[in-house]
Each structure stands twice: as structure tokens, then as C-alpha cells.
Design a protein around this motif. Sequence first.
Motif, PDB file in Angstrom:
ATOM      1  N   SER A  57       0.840  -1.193   0.000  1.00  0.00           N
ATOM      2  CA  SER A  57       0.000   0.000   0.000  1.00  0.00           C
ATOM      3  C   SER A  57       0.876   1.242   0.000  1.00  0.00           C
ATOM      4  CB  SER A  57      -0.912  -0.002   1.229  1.00  0.00           C
ATOM      5  OG  SER A  57      -0.139   0.148   2.416  1.00  0.00           O
ATOM      6  N   GLY A  58       0.230   2.398   0.201  1.00  0.00           N
ATOM      7  CA  GLY A  58       0.985   3.644   0.230  1.00  0.00           C
ATOM      8  C   GLY A  58       1.916   3.752   1.412  1.00  0.00           C
ATOM      9  N   GLY A  59       1.589   3.101   2.512  1.00  0.00           N
ATOM     10  CA  GLY A  59       2.414   3.221   3.704  1.00  0.00           C
ATOM     11  C   GLY A  59       3.139   1.962   4.106  1.00  0.00           C
ATOM     12  N   HIS A  60       2.811   0.819   3.491  1.00  0.00           N
ATOM     13  CA  HIS A  60       3.387  -0.448   3.939  1.00  0.00           C
ATOM     14  C   HIS A  60       3.662  -1.384   2.763  1.00  0.00           C
ATOM     15  CE1 HIS A  60       1.025   1.179   7.306  1.00  0.00           C
ATOM     16  NE2 HIS A  60       1.990   0.698   8.058  1.00  0.00           N
ATOM     17  N   THR A  61       4.753  -2.096   2.869  1.00  0.00           N
ATOM     18  CA  THR A  61       5.023  -3.210   1.972  1.00  0.00           C
ATOM     19  C   THR A  61       5.589  -4.330   2.838  1.00  0.00           C
ATOM     20  OG1 THR A  61       5.509  -1.753   0.112  1.00  0.00           O
ATOM     21  CG2 THR A  61       6.269  -4.025  -0.062  1.00  0.00           C
ATOM     22  N   GLN A  62       4.799  -5.374   3.030  1.00  0.00           N
ATOM     23  CA  GLN A  62       5.162  -6.448   3.938  1.00  0.00           C
ATOM     24  C   GLN A  62       4.719  -7.790   3.378  1.00  0.00           C
ATOM     25  OE1 GLN A  62       2.945  -4.997   7.356  1.00  0.00           O
ATOM     26  NE2 GLN A  62       4.794  -4.206   8.309  1.00  0.00           N
ATOM     27  N   LEU A  63       5.461  -8.812   3.735  1.00  0.00           N
ATOM     28  CA  LEU A  63       5.073 -10.193   3.480  1.00  0.00           C
ATOM     29  C   LEU A  63       4.768 -10.841   4.819  1.00  0.00           C
ATOM     30  CD1 LEU A  63       7.582 -11.197   0.671  1.00  0.00           C
ATOM     31  CD2 LEU A  63       5.089 -11.454   0.518  1.00  0.00           C
ATOM     32  N   ALA A 115       7.655   2.513   1.166  1.00  0.00           N
ATOM     33  CA  ALA A 115       6.720   1.486   0.730  1.00  0.00           C
ATOM     34  C   ALA A 115       6.548   1.589  -0.781  1.00  0.00           C
ATOM     35  CB  ALA A 115       5.374   1.674   1.428  1.00  0.00           C
ATOM     36  N   ALA A 116       6.042   0.529  -1.396  1.00  0.00           N
ATOM     37  CA  ALA A 116       5.863   0.542  -2.851  1.00  0.00           C
ATOM     38  C   ALA A 116       4.920   1.662  -3.282  1.00  0.00           C
ATOM     39  CB  ALA A 116       5.330  -0.815  -3.315  1.00  0.00           C
ATOM     40  N   GLY A 117       3.805   1.813  -2.576  1.00  0.00           N
ATOM     41  CA  GLY A 117       2.863   2.870  -2.928  1.00  0.00           C
ATOM     42  C   GLY A 117       3.453   4.252  -2.752  1.00  0.00           C
ATOM     43  N   GLY A 132      -2.452  -3.441  -4.547  1.00  0.00           N
ATOM     44  CA  GLY A 132      -2.961  -4.723  -5.018  1.00  0.00           C
ATOM     45  C   GLY A 132      -3.945  -4.593  -6.159  1.00  0.00           C
ATOM     46  N   ALA A 133      -4.479  -3.387  -6.370  1.00  0.00           N
ATOM     47  CA  ALA A 133      -5.386  -3.155  -7.494  1.00  0.00           C
ATOM     48  C   ALA A 133      -4.638  -2.838  -8.784  1.00  0.00           C
ATOM     49  CB  ALA A 133      -6.337  -2.005  -7.169  1.00  0.00           C
ATOM     50  N   ASN A 134      -3.313  -2.684  -8.702  1.00  0.00           N
ATOM     51  CA  ASN A 134      -2.516  -2.339  -9.874  1.00  0.00           C
ATOM     52  C   ASN A 134      -2.578  -3.459 -10.912  1.00  0.00           C
ATOM     53  OD1 ASN A 134       0.338  -2.586 -11.309  1.00  0.00           O
ATOM     54  ND2 ASN A 134       0.048  -0.427 -10.781  1.00  0.00           N
ATOM     55  N   GLN A 135      -2.976  -3.114 -12.129  1.00  0.00           N
ATOM     56  CA  GLN A 135      -3.190  -4.131 -13.162  1.00  0.00           C
ATOM     57  C   GLN A 135      -1.896  -4.773 -13.641  1.00  0.00           C
ATOM     58  OE1 GLN A 135      -6.204  -5.396 -14.081  1.00  0.00           O
ATOM     59  NE2 GLN A 135      -6.833  -4.116 -12.352  1.00  0.00           N
ATOM     60  N   GLN A 136      -0.790  -4.014 -13.674  1.00  0.00           N
ATOM     61  CA  GLN A 136       0.485  -4.611 -14.078  1.00  0.00           C
ATOM     62  C   GLN A 136       0.932  -5.668 -13.076  1.00  0.00           C
ATOM     63  OE1 GLN A 136      -0.156  -1.274 -14.030  1.00  0.00           O
ATOM     64  NE2 GLN A 136       0.911  -0.207 -15.685  1.00  0.00           N
ATOM     65  N   LEU A 137       0.737  -5.378 -11.778  1.00  0.00           N
ATOM     66  CA  LEU A 137       1.097  -6.350 -10.744  1.00  0.00           C
ATOM     67  C   LEU A 137       0.218  -7.586 -10.848  1.00  0.00           C
ATOM     68  CD1 LEU A 137       2.626  -7.195  -8.202  1.00  0.00           C
ATOM     69  CD2 LEU A 137       0.976  -5.879  -6.855  1.00  0.00           C
ATOM     70  N   ARG A 138      -1.067  -7.387 -11.026  1.00  0.00           N
ATOM     71  CA  ARG A 138      -1.973  -8.533 -11.117  1.00  0.00           C
ATOM     72  C   ARG A 138      -1.662  -9.399 -12.330  1.00  0.00           C
ATOM     73  NH1 ARG A 138      -7.982  -7.810  -8.796  1.00  0.00           N
ATOM     74  NH2 ARG A 138      -7.486  -6.654  -6.898  1.00  0.00           N
ATOM     75  N   SER A 139      -1.357  -8.760 -13.440  1.00  0.00           N
ATOM     76  CA  SER A 139      -1.042  -9.513 -14.653  1.00  0.00           C
ATOM     77  C   SER A 139       0.204 -10.373 -14.456  1.00  0.00           C
ATOM     78  CB  SER A 139      -0.848  -8.549 -15.823  1.00  0.00           C
ATOM     79  OG  SER A 139      -0.463  -9.236 -16.988  1.00  0.00           O
ATOM     80  N   ALA A 140       1.240  -9.789 -13.851  1.00  0.00           N
ATOM     81  CA  ALA A 140       2.491 -10.527 -13.622  1.00  0.00           C
ATOM     82  C   ALA A 140       2.284 -11.683 -12.649  1.00  0.00           C
ATOM     83  CB  ALA A 140       3.564  -9.576 -13.105  1.00  0.00           C
ATOM     84  N   LEU A 141       1.520 -11.442 -11.582  1.00  0.00           N
ATOM     85  CA  LEU A 141       1.266 -12.495 -10.599  1.00  0.00           C
ATOM     86  C   LEU A 141       0.399 -13.604 -11.184  1.00  0.00           C
ATOM     87  CD1 LEU A 141       0.701 -10.362  -7.387  1.00  0.00           C
ATOM     88  CD2 LEU A 141       2.529 -12.025  -7.745  1.00  0.00           C
ATOM     89  N   ASN A 142      -0.599 -13.229 -11.984  1.00  0.00           N
ATOM     90  CA  ASN A 142      -1.440 -14.248 -12.623  1.00  0.00           C
ATOM     91  C   ASN A 142      -0.613 -15.165 -13.517  1.00  0.00           C
ATOM     92  OD1 ASN A 142      -3.723 -13.208 -11.404  1.00  0.00           O
ATOM     93  ND2 ASN A 142      -4.324 -11.960 -13.158  1.00  0.00           N
TER      94      ASN A 142
END
Length: 329
Positions: free
Chosen positions: A134-140, A159-161, A264-274
Motif C-alpha cells: 500500500s501507500g504506507g506499507h510493503t510487507q510479506l 513502501a511501494a505505494g 494490489g489493485a494495480n493491473q500490471q502487478l496482477r497480470s504478472a502475478l497471474n
Amino acid sequence: MLILGIETSCDETGVALYDGRLLAHAVHSQVEMHDEYGGVVPELASRDHIRRLVPLVRHVLGASGRQIKDLKGIGYTEGPGLAGALLVGATFAHGLAAALGIPALGIHHLEGHLLSPLLSARAPKFPFIALLVSGGHTQLMRVDGVGRYELLGETQDDAAGEAFDKTAKLLGLGYPGGPELSRLAEGGVAGRYRLPRPMIGSPDLDFSFSGLKTAVLTLIKKEHAKPDVARAFVDAVVDVLVAKSIHALQSTGLTRLVIAGGVGANQQLRSALNKEAKLRGFDLFYPEPELCTDNGAMIAFAAALRLQKEKPLDASGFTVKPRWDLAAG
């Protein structure tokens, strides 16, 4: 058990009703108000939450056909977030709860995001790996159940956002910059420029994105085409997020990956993960797009789960290890 959820951590006022299913939810965004200043102004955000909460609560009650006396509990975002904005939600929740004689339960903002995919028609089963981005956090995170979370890795700087928004500002885009940057990148030529992939090969599951801004600034000074620079930036971030997520799955032996948070709504990220999920055979889960950003639905849902398994007024059970602490946040 009818639960009211209230989210006021930053620049969106979210309110929702949950009773075994999501009955109604509404979000008011402050984007237009903050756009004039190029970012969130905390004092303005807090005052706007005050104006919006009562009308939004009335709206979701009306949309669901329920009455305020039907409420059995209230969940509100306790943190992290802007102090004043959080205070608005907390005081409203506790005041209303006291008047109705029902419990008010503080929910960790990130727990709401972690559990939000469980609201989807295709919900994951425990355990799973969650990429919270998100805008403030990037965690696994490893998620074994409600309140059972283990931090596997997180960003060491931006963070990524946050990196999306700062890079968008370098490119002269408006606020909020992340979505604008993603749209600009769609028109860019893939591979024309290559930016570094920070920590992509490190043995841990941590991230670093601050150095990408410097690399983008270097490209901009050479007067390169902005869509191609944007595409190079998005591709770099996506490559790192995907690589670290796969690493987390492999290191834990789990086969379910959940994506949560606004990015997580980013379409480039979703496409790559799919693509990777199909290639490697792991299961991939997302919340609906409207539940990726801050919203009251995730808070109402998390509160309902908490109230089912804990003493009504005890929110202290939400702990993670070793570096994710609500008090510190």
C-alpha cells in the motif's frame, strides 16, 4: 451480529455494516480536497472525517434496512495512520458504543487489509502468504488464522505505494500519483529503459524502493519520454514484488498467496502475478478492487471475527512478530 465498521486512518472515510455478510459499505474520498496541495493535509483530513461520518453511517443503515439500535458492536481503525484522523474515528465509535451499551473494538489497519480477501466470493483458506502492499506499507506475512500473523519481510525505506507517489511527482503527475503513474506506464515501451531491482536477489524477504526515485530522476534529467520512464519504474517494482512473493511461498512451503492493500489493485502487478501463478501452480487471491483501498468493510469484518473469538472489549490479542507493533505504528 450486526457490526459497524469505521475507517478514518488517512484521507478516506469508510463506513460499513457486516452481519455474516457485507450488507452495505460506503467510502468518501478526499482526493479532490488534497489535490490542491499535492498531498494529504492532516488537519483538513481530520475535519473532513468529522463532517462525513454521521451522513455515511445514516447512508449504510438506510441501504441495509437496519436501525442503529440493531448494532451489536463497532469496529474502528486504531492505527497506524494520521493521529487526528484516527482520533475522529475512535471517539465517534466509543461515543456511539457507550450510548448503545455495546462494545467498541480497535482494529489494526493492516489486519483489516490482511483479512479483506476473505470477504470475496472466492476466499482463501488458512494458512496463506499475504503480500500487503500500500501507500504506507510493503510487507510479506504468514497468516495462520485470525490474530495469528508472522512478519516475514518488509520494506527498509519507502513502501511501494509511497515510491509510486513520489515518482509520479517527479514526472509532474497529479495527486494521487500512483494510479496516474500506472496509467502513464500503459503507454510506455517495455524494456526501453531498465531501472535497478533493489534487493531482488537478497536471501531475505525485505524490500527497498527509495533508490528507484534517484534512478528515475537521472532518466528525467536526460529528457527521456515520460511514458517509457513510467513503464520502466512500474516494471521494476512489479518484478521485485513478484520475486519476493514467490520466494516467500517457496521458503514456507505454502501454496496460497493473498494480495492486499491499495497497490494490489494495480493491473500490471496482477497480470504478472497471474502469469506466475499459472506457471508455478500456486493459488492467488485478491479482494475486489473497491476493497483494496481503505474501507470500512474490512474493519467491520475484522471486528466481527474478533468479537466471535475474544472478550468483547479486548483488542490486545492482535500481535505479530517481530517488528510489527501497533503501539509503535
